[in-house]
Design an enzyme around this catalytic site. Structure first.
Site, short mmCIF file in Angstrom:
data_model
loop_
_atom_site.label_atom_id
_atom_site.label_comp_id
_atom_site.label_asym_id
_atom_site.label_seq_id
_atom_site.Cartn_x
_atom_site.Cartn_y
_atom_site.Cartn_z
N GLU A 11 0.83 -1.20 0.00
CA GLU A 11 0.00 0.00 0.00
C GLU A 11 0.86 1.24 0.00
OE1 GLU A 11 -2.33 -0.29 3.53
OE2 GLU A 11 -2.46 -2.41 3.09
N CYS A 45 3.03 8.26 1.73
CA CYS A 45 3.30 7.33 2.82
C CYS A 45 3.66 6.00 2.17
CB CYS A 45 2.05 7.21 3.68
SG CYS A 45 2.16 5.92 4.93
N CYS A 93 2.97 -6.28 15.85
CA CYS A 93 2.31 -5.50 16.90
C CYS A 93 0.84 -5.91 16.95
CB CYS A 93 2.42 -4.01 16.61
SG CYS A 93 4.13 -3.46 16.48
N CYS A 108 -1.91 -3.84 14.96
CA CYS A 108 -1.65 -3.42 13.58
C CYS A 108 -2.13 -4.46 12.57
CB CYS A 108 -0.15 -3.18 13.41
SG CYS A 108 0.34 -2.88 11.70
N CYS A 150 -2.85 1.88 8.29
CA CYS A 150 -1.82 0.89 8.02
C CYS A 150 -2.37 -0.52 7.78
CB CYS A 150 -0.90 0.91 9.24
SG CYS A 150 0.46 -0.22 9.20
N1 SAH Z 1 6.77 -0.28 11.19
C1 SAH Z 1 6.99 1.09 11.43
C2 SAH Z 1 6.43 1.99 10.35
C3 SAH Z 1 5.09 1.65 9.79
S1 SAH Z 1 3.67 1.86 10.83
C4 SAH Z 1 6.47 1.49 12.78
O1 SAH Z 1 5.76 0.71 13.38
O2 SAH Z 1 6.80 2.57 13.22
C5 SAH Z 1 3.50 3.62 10.94
C6 SAH Z 1 2.75 4.08 12.20
O3 SAH Z 1 1.37 3.67 12.13
C7 SAH Z 1 3.31 3.47 13.46
O4 SAH Z 1 3.46 4.45 14.46
C8 SAH Z 1 2.26 2.46 13.84
O5 SAH Z 1 2.30 2.17 15.19
C9 SAH Z 1 1.00 3.16 13.39
N2 SAH Z 1 -0.17 2.28 13.26
C10 SAH Z 1 -0.24 1.00 12.88
N3 SAH Z 1 -1.51 0.55 12.91
C11 SAH Z 1 -2.27 1.59 13.30
C12 SAH Z 1 -3.66 1.77 13.54
N4 SAH Z 1 -4.53 0.80 13.35
N5 SAH Z 1 -4.08 2.99 13.95
C13 SAH Z 1 -3.20 4.00 14.14
N6 SAH Z 1 -1.89 3.89 13.94
C14 SAH Z 1 -1.42 2.71 13.52
FE1 SF4 Z 2 4.30 -2.96 14.18
FE2 SF4 Z 2 2.69 -2.69 12.07
FE3 SF4 Z 2 4.88 -1.10 12.30
FE4 SF4 Z 2 5.15 -3.70 11.77
S1 SF4 Z 2 4.16 -2.16 10.46
S2 SF4 Z 2 6.30 -2.54 13.28
S3 SF4 Z 2 3.48 -4.65 12.93
S4 SF4 Z 2 3.07 -1.14 13.63
#
Ligand code: SAH
Ligand code: SF4
Length: 340
Positions: A90, A105, A116, A119, A331
């Site tokens: 994406e 992005c 996580c 996520c 995300c």
């Molecule tokens: N893996 C990296 C970068 C991609 S995620 C990281 O985790 O930092 C980018 C941001 O989106 C991160 O801060 C992540 O915690 C956040 N994120 C992921 N899923 C989300 C959600 N459902 N709602 C809000 N933020 C989210």
């Molecule tokens: Fe965590 Fe999602 Fe970022 Fe991967 S992309 S590090 S699972 S928030």
């Protein structure tokens, strides 16, 4: 077949050498790729027809396609981009009304191994790293599709950029040199891969480092992010202090706000205390609800209270605008739906 997107000017010059063309042709082609953002050699109309035929025998501009495109009522556009092996990532284009910025992005990996619990990307595991060409191709796709020039890049799509650091750094170099996007207009977001933060501190990087902290202590953070059991919040904080010390750059702390979990006044005060001596801005992210998780977004009242308490401690705090809520721009969400 060679792909032109992702080649630097010097590489295009070498290719012209091979084809018996002048260096000037390389400059023209470079301009067509990165600024006019064409998708085929045929569109490079200042090259002679004969030369275009010769070039086409050797190279294509791109080998990816847009599988799905969704446009939100707020102007956010989300793309699902497909690479030749069938894997998809994406990419989201965001516009903020009061600024003349176009922010892409981008994803750094197909899937993510960090897993996580909140996520959508993490839920589907890790598939593979993206090459640097595949990373920059996401920005080119946006430029080709909209006819506009991207001004800012954030590595906040799928994947953990610091677990694909070499490709991410090479993509950064191309964003700087070839797209002419200044390093300060680029942000890398990480879940906190401690040894890689030390490695980054050693590079002369002028881009912004954003840390997905999401909790002020080990127990709470470990519930959200299994990486906390590998690199604890204490080690992470030491790495961040060292990073600021070495680079002089202010970092961004990202903090998703989850209802009743990490958004209480006690937690806000604990976070303020943790960040007291760290040169950082704080970006609060209202949680974007994901199916199959137990988490819910904080109420507006709780978000404002949390923000106030942090500001009271002297930090600059922003609340991330929610973009593209009507098109699943959070995300990992679009890809999840397609897979279903
Ligand atoms: N893996 C990296 C970068 C991609 S995620 C990281 O985790 O930092 C980018 C941001 O989106 C991160 O801060 C992540 O915690 C956040 N994120 C992921 N899923 C989300 C959600 N459902 N709602 C809000 N933020 C989210
Ligand atoms: Fe965590 Fe999602 Fe970022 Fe991967 S992309 S590090 S699972 S928030």
């Amino acid at each position: 077949m060679l792909t032109l997107a992702g080649l630097k000017l010097e590489e295009l010059e070498n290719l012209m050498d091979e084809l018996g063309a002048t260096k000037f042709r390389a400059k023209q082609i470079h301009n067509w790729i990165y600024f006019k953002s064409v998708s085929s050699v045929d569109e490079m109309t200042n090259l002679s027809k004969d030369f275009r035929e010769t070039l086409k025998e050797k190279a294509v501009v791109t080998n990816t396609k847009i599988k799905v495109k969704q446009v939100s009522s707020d102007g956010t556009i989300k793309y699902l981009i497909e690479y030749p092996d069938g894997e998809c990532v994406e990419t989201v284009l965001m516009r903020f009304d009061n600024r003349a910025n176009l922010t892409a992005c981008v994803s750094s990996q197909v899937g993510c191994a960090v897993n996580c619990s909140f996520c959508a990307t993490g839920k589907r595991g890790f598939i593979r790293n993206l090459t640097y060409q595949e990373i920059i191709e996401q920005v080119l796709t946006i430029q080709r599709d909209t006819g506009l020039k991207v001004t800012n890049v954030v590595f906040m799509g799928q994947g953990e950029p610091l677990l694909n650091l070499n490709n991410v750094l090479k993509a950064l170099e191309i964003f700087n040199d070839d797209f002419q996007i200044g390093a300060r207009r680029i942000t890398i977001s990480t879940s906190g891969i401690v040894p890689k933060i030390y490695e980054l501190a050693e590079s002369e990087l002028q881009s912004t480092l954003a840390i997905s902290l999401h909790a002020p202590n080990h127990k709470l953070r470990a519930e959200l992010m299994p990486i906390e059991n590998k690199y604890s919040i204490d080690e992470l904080k030491q790495a961040l202090l060292a990073y600021v010390e070495k680079t002089g750059r202010r970092i961004t702390v990202e903090y998703i706000l989850i209802h009743g979990f990490n958004d209480t006044p006690e937690v806000a005060k604990e976070l303020a205390y943790l960040l007291k001596d760290l040169k950082c801005n704080i970006n609060l992210i209202p949680y974007n609800n994901v199916n199959d998780t137990k988490y819910k977004k904080s109420t507006n009242n709780d978000i404002m209270r949390f923000k106030y308490l942090l500001e009271h401690s002297g930090k600059k705090v922003t609340v991330r605008l929610e973009r593209g809520a009507d098109i699943d721009a959070a995300c990992g969400q679009l890809k999840g739906k397609i897979n279903e």
